[in-house]
Design an enzyme around this catalytic site. Structure first.
Site, PDB file in Angstrom:
ATOM      1  CE  LYS A 133      -4.404   1.116   0.261  1.00  0.00           C
ATOM      2  NZ  LYS A 133      -5.578   0.338  -0.170  1.00  0.00           N
ATOM      3  CG  ASP A 166      -7.347   3.270  -0.820  1.00  0.00           C
ATOM      4  OD1 ASP A 166      -7.871   2.159  -0.752  1.00  0.00           O
ATOM      5  OD2 ASP A 166      -7.391   4.078   0.137  1.00  0.00           O
TER       6      ASP A 166
HETATM    7  P1  NDP Z   1     -12.842   7.852  -3.006  1.00  0.00           P
HETATM    8  O1  NDP Z   1     -11.752   8.837  -2.800  1.00  0.00           O
HETATM    9  O2  NDP Z   1     -13.398   7.639  -4.352  1.00  0.00           O
HETATM   10  O3  NDP Z   1     -14.063   8.198  -2.039  1.00  0.00           O
HETATM   11  C1  NDP Z   1     -13.868   8.281  -0.677  1.00  0.00           C
HETATM   12  C2  NDP Z   1     -15.167   8.696  -0.030  1.00  0.00           C
HETATM   13  O4  NDP Z   1     -15.053   8.566   1.373  1.00  0.00           O
HETATM   14  C3  NDP Z   1     -15.512  10.147  -0.298  1.00  0.00           C
HETATM   15  O5  NDP Z   1     -16.895  10.288  -0.284  1.00  0.00           O
HETATM   16  C4  NDP Z   1     -14.863  10.845   0.878  1.00  0.00           C
HETATM   17  O6  NDP Z   1     -15.436  12.100   1.197  1.00  0.00           O
HETATM   18  C5  NDP Z   1     -15.128   9.865   1.988  1.00  0.00           C
HETATM   19  N1  NDP Z   1     -14.080  10.000   2.997  1.00  0.00           N
HETATM   20  C6  NDP Z   1     -12.745   9.866   2.814  1.00  0.00           C
HETATM   21  N2  NDP Z   1     -12.087  10.094   3.959  1.00  0.00           N
HETATM   22  C7  NDP Z   1     -13.020  10.377   4.869  1.00  0.00           C
HETATM   23  C8  NDP Z   1     -12.962  10.695   6.236  1.00  0.00           C
HETATM   24  N3  NDP Z   1     -11.788  10.775   6.891  1.00  0.00           N
HETATM   25  N4  NDP Z   1     -14.145  10.893   6.878  1.00  0.00           N
HETATM   26  C9  NDP Z   1     -15.323  10.818   6.202  1.00  0.00           C
HETATM   27  N5  NDP Z   1     -15.433  10.539   4.908  1.00  0.00           N
HETATM   28  C10 NDP Z   1     -14.306  10.322   4.255  1.00  0.00           C
HETATM   29  O7  NDP Z   1     -12.277   6.482  -2.401  1.00  0.00           O
HETATM   30  P2  NDP Z   1     -12.825   4.998  -2.606  1.00  0.00           P
HETATM   31  O8  NDP Z   1     -14.289   5.008  -2.829  1.00  0.00           O
HETATM   32  O9  NDP Z   1     -11.939   4.345  -3.587  1.00  0.00           O
HETATM   33  O10 NDP Z   1     -12.491   4.351  -1.184  1.00  0.00           O
HETATM   34  C11 NDP Z   1     -13.437   4.262  -0.134  1.00  0.00           C
HETATM   35  C12 NDP Z   1     -13.020   3.168   0.836  1.00  0.00           C
HETATM   36  O11 NDP Z   1     -12.958   1.919   0.138  1.00  0.00           O
HETATM   37  C13 NDP Z   1     -11.640   3.330   1.463  1.00  0.00           C
HETATM   38  O12 NDP Z   1     -11.663   2.787   2.767  1.00  0.00           O
HETATM   39  C14 NDP Z   1     -10.745   2.455   0.580  1.00  0.00           C
HETATM   40  O13 NDP Z   1      -9.579   2.039   1.267  1.00  0.00           O
HETATM   41  C15 NDP Z   1     -11.685   1.307   0.325  1.00  0.00           C
HETATM   42  N6  NDP Z   1     -11.393   0.466  -0.832  1.00  0.00           N
HETATM   43  C16 NDP Z   1     -11.263   1.003  -2.074  1.00  0.00           C
HETATM   44  C17 NDP Z   1     -11.012   0.184  -3.150  1.00  0.00           C
HETATM   45  C18 NDP Z   1     -10.938   0.702  -4.535  1.00  0.00           C
HETATM   46  O14 NDP Z   1     -10.806  -0.116  -5.449  1.00  0.00           O
HETATM   47  N7  NDP Z   1     -11.036   2.000  -4.780  1.00  0.00           N
HETATM   48  C19 NDP Z   1     -10.822  -1.258  -2.983  1.00  0.00           C
HETATM   49  C20 NDP Z   1     -11.051  -1.743  -1.628  1.00  0.00           C
HETATM   50  C21 NDP Z   1     -11.316  -0.876  -0.616  1.00  0.00           C
HETATM   51  P3  NDP Z   1     -14.673  13.451   0.793  1.00  0.00           P
HETATM   52  O15 NDP Z   1     -14.922  13.590  -0.666  1.00  0.00           O
HETATM   53  O16 NDP Z   1     -15.273  14.504   1.615  1.00  0.00           O
HETATM   54  O17 NDP Z   1     -13.233  13.221   1.120  1.00  0.00           O
HETATM   55  O1  2IT Z   2      -7.871  -1.562  -0.684  1.00  0.00           O
HETATM   56  C1  2IT Z   2      -7.820  -2.081  -1.824  1.00  0.00           C
HETATM   57  O2  2IT Z   2      -7.965  -3.293  -1.989  1.00  0.00           O
HETATM   58  C2  2IT Z   2      -7.605  -1.197  -2.969  1.00  0.00           C
HETATM   59  N1  2IT Z   2      -7.540   0.019  -2.798  1.00  0.00           N
HETATM   60  C3  2IT Z   2      -7.453  -1.769  -4.347  1.00  0.00           C
HETATM   61  C4  2IT Z   2      -6.056  -2.258  -4.565  1.00  0.00           C
HETATM   62  C5  2IT Z   2      -5.729  -2.696  -5.970  1.00  0.00           C
HETATM   63  O3  2IT Z   2      -4.556  -3.008  -6.173  1.00  0.00           O
HETATM   64  O4  2IT Z   2      -6.601  -2.732  -6.827  1.00  0.00           O
END
Ligand code: NDP
Ligand code: 2IT
Length: 450
Positions: free
Chosen positions: A130, A170
Site C-alpha cells: 500500500k 484508493d
Molecule cells: P474515493 O476517494 O473515491 O471516495 C472516498 C469517499 O469517502 C468520499 O466520499 C470521501 O469524502 C469519503 N471520505 C474519505 N475520507 C473520509 C474521512 N476521513 N471521513 C469521512 N469521509 C471520508 O475512495 P474509494 O471510494 O476508492 O475508497 C473508499 C473506501 O474503500 C476506502 O476505505 C478504501 O480504502 C476502500 N477500498 C477502495 C477500493 C478501490 O478499489 N477503490 C478497494 C477496496 C477498498 P470526501 O470527498 O469529503 O473526502
Molecule cells: O484496498 C484495496 O484493496 C484497494 N484500494 C485496491 C487495490 C488494488 O490493487 O486494486
C-alpha cells in the site's frame, strides 16, 4: 528460523506496540488478526515455531520520500510519499495508493497488512502493499494534481514494476490520478506494461475495474444474505461515502431491487427517503467525479435531509454498506444499527468498523462481512487486469463480471470453511483472517527464512 517458546497474544501485542509506537490503526488491524489466529496457531504450532506471526507484521520494505511540486501560484509545496511493500510470499506486492491529508505511516501499514490477507483470499497470485501521500487533491486544479503525480512517480518508479510491485487507486486516487502516474512511469521507464491497475480502458485498463469493489461487496453481502434465505430485494440500505466504492455499490443495489437511502462525504450525510434511483446516481457521479463538489449539493437539488458532520448509522436500515474510510462506525452506532433492525453489515471500506463495533456485530450474531473479504473484488479485478495486460488482450464485461462473481463466492466459501462455529454461526472475521493467512504462511514456510 525456529524458536522453542513464543509469546502469548498480550505479550505479542505489547512488543508490537513498543516497536511500532503511535500507529493505532496498525495495532488495531494486527490485534484483530492475532485474536482470530490464536486457536488455529495452537492447533498448528509449525507456524509459531517458524515465527510466521513475527515476520508477517514486519514489512519487507518501507519507502518514504520527499515529493516536491509547484502549485498554480508558482509556490513550492512539499508532501511526503510512501510505499509499504508488506509481503511478497505469494506474488508481487499489490495494493492501492491513497492521497489524503490524514495519510501517515501507521495508516498505510494497517492497509498494507490487511491487503496481504485480502489478496490471498482472492485466489490470485498477489502479495500485499500500500502507498500514498498526505497530499490533498481536494481544491487542487487538474494541473496541480498532474504535477504532484509526476513528482510522486519520479521517485516511486524505481521501486515498482509489473513483476515487482503494482499500485492502483484508493481514496483520492481514481482514473485521473492513475492516468498521470502511468504517463510519468512510461516516460521514465520507457516501457508500456501493466505496472499500475485501474488504468483507462484505452490504455490497458480492464472493464469492470471501476465497478469491482462496490459490485464485489454487494455480491459478498448477497452470499451472506442467501445463508439466511434473504436477498437485497425490498431492503433499505445505508451506504456511506460517495466516491468510487459507494457509487458502484448503489448501482448494484438498485439492480438487485434494494433501496439506498443514504450517502456521505467528510462533511456530512444525505438521507433520501424515496431512495437514490438511477437518475439521481448519475447526478452523484457527475457531482463527485466531474464537478468534484460536496454531497450536500444533492440534498439542495432534491430538497431532502442533510445532516452536517454526522454519519448515516443512526438512520434505520436493513443492510449497512460502509464505503468511506476506517473507523467510521463506532460502538454506539453499531448498537443503534442492530437495535434498528439491521441484519447485515458488509464493509466496502477498509476497517470501517472500530474494534468495539465489530464485537457488537459478532455478539449480536448478525451477518458481518469484514473488509478484507467483502471489498476484495477491487483488487481481484486488478489481478484480472494484470492477467489481461500480460496476455495483451481484453476480456468482455461479462467475462470479467463472471470471474468477479465467482471470486466473491469463493471468498465467501473460504470464510465459511474457516469461520463456522459449532453453533453454526459463521464468524466471517475469523474465517477471513485464517483463510487469508494459511496460503501466505505456507508459502513463507516453503521459502525458508524470508
Ligand atoms: P474515493 O476517494 O473515491 O471516495 C472516498 C469517499 O469517502 C468520499 O466520499 C470521501 O469524502 C469519503 N471520505 C474519505 N475520507 C473520509 C474521512 N476521513 N471521513 C469521512 N469521509 C471520508 O475512495 P474509494 O471510494 O476508492 O475508497 C473508499 C473506501 O474503500 C476506502 O476505505 C478504501 O480504502 C476502500 N477500498 C477502495 C477500493 C478501490 O478499489 N477503490 C478497494 C477496496 C477498498 P470526501 O470527498 O469529503 O473526502
Ligand atoms: O484496498 C484495496 O484493496 C484497494 N484500494 C485496491 C487495490 C488494488 O490493487 O486494486
Amino acid at each position: 528460523m525456529s524458536r522453542t517458546s513464543y509469546p502469548d497474544t498480550n505479550a505479542f501485542m505489547a512488543e508490537l506496540k513498543a516497536k511500532n509506537p503511535s500507529e493505532p490503526e496498525f495495532h488495531q488491524a494486527v490485534h484483530e488478526v492475532v485474536m482470530s489466529l490464536d486457536h488455529f496457531l495452537n492447533e498448528n504450532p509449525k507456524y509459531r515455531y517458524a515465527g510466521i506471526l513475527e515476520r508477517i507484521v514486519e514489512p519487507e520494505r518501507m519507502i518514504i520520500f520527499r515529493v516536491p511540486w509547484i502549485n498554480d501560484k508558482g509556490e513550492m509545496r512539499v508532501n511526503r510519499g510512501f510505499r509499504i511493500e508488506m509481503n511478497s510470499a505469494i506474488g508481487p506486492y499489490k495494493g492501492g495508493l491513497r492521497f489524503h491529508p490524514t495519510v501517515n505511516l501507521g495508516i498505510l501499514k494497517f492497509l498494507a497488512f490487511e491487503q496481504v490477507f485480502k489478496n490471498s483470499l482472492t485466489t490470485l497470485p498477489m502479495g500485499g502493499g500500500k502507498g500514498g501521500s498526505d497530499f490533498d487533491p481536494k481544491g487542487k486544479s487538474d494541473n496541480e494534481v498532474m504535477r504532484f503525480c509526476q513528482s510522486y512517480m519520479t521517485e516511486l518508479y524505481r521501486h515498482i514494476g509489473p513483476n515487482t510491485d503494482i499500485p492502483a487507486g484508493d481514496i483520492g486516487v481514481g482514473g485521473r490520478e492513475i492516468g498521470y502516474l502511468y504517463g510519468q512511469y512510461k516516460r521514465i521507464a520507457n516501457e508500456f506494461t501493466g505496472v499500475l491497475t485501474g488504468k483507462g480502458l484505452i490504455y490497458g485498463g480492464s472493464l469492470i475495474r471501476p465497478e469491482a469493489t462496490g459490485y464485489g461487496n454487494v455480491y459478498f453481502a448477497q452470499e451472506m444474505l442467501k445463508t439466511k434465505g434473504e436477498s437485497f430485494k425490498g431492503k433499505t440500505v445505508l451506504v456511506s461515502g460517495s466516491g468510487n466504492v459507494a457509487q458502484y455499490t448503489v448501482e448494484k443495489v438498485i439492480e438487485l431491487g434494494g433501496k439506498v437511502v443514504t450517502l456521505s462525504d467528510s462533511s456530512g450525510y444525505i438521507y433520501d427517503q424515496e431512495g437514490i434511483d438511477a437518475e439521481k446516481l448519475k447526478y452523484v457521479m457527475y457531482l463527485k467525479n466531474t464537478k468534484r463538489g460536496r454531497i450536500k449539493e444533492y440534498a439542495d437539488k432534491y430538497g431532502i435531509k442533510y445532516v452536517e458532520n454526522e454519519r448515516p448509522w443512526l438512520e434505520k436500515g436493513d443492510i449497512a454498506l460502509p464505503s468511506a474510510t476506517q473507523n467510521e462506525i463506532n460502538e454506539i452506532e453499531a448498537i443503534t444499527l442492530v437495535s434498528n433492525g439491521c441484519i447485515c453489515v458488509s464493509e466496502g471500506a477498509n476497517m470501517p468498523s472500530t474494534h468495539e463495533a465489530v464485537q457488537i456485530f459478532l455478539d449480536k450474531a448478525i451477518l458481518f462481512g469484514p473488509g478484507k473479504a467483502a471489498n476484495a473484488g477491487g483488487v481481484a479485478v486488478s489481478g484480472l487486469e494484470m492477467t489481461q495486460n500480460s496476455m495483451r488482450l481484453s476480456w468482455t464485461r461479462q467475462e470479467v463480471d463472471n470471474r468477479l462473481q465467482n471470486i466473491m463466492k469463493s471468498i465467501h466459501e473460504t470464510c465459511t470453511k474457516y469461520g463456522k462455529k459449532e453453533s453454526g454461526f459463521v464468524n466471517y472475521v475469523d474465517g477471513a483472517n485464517i483463510g487469508g493467512f494459511v496460503k501466505v504462511a505456507d508459502a513463507m514456510l516453503a521459502q525458508g527464512a524470508v
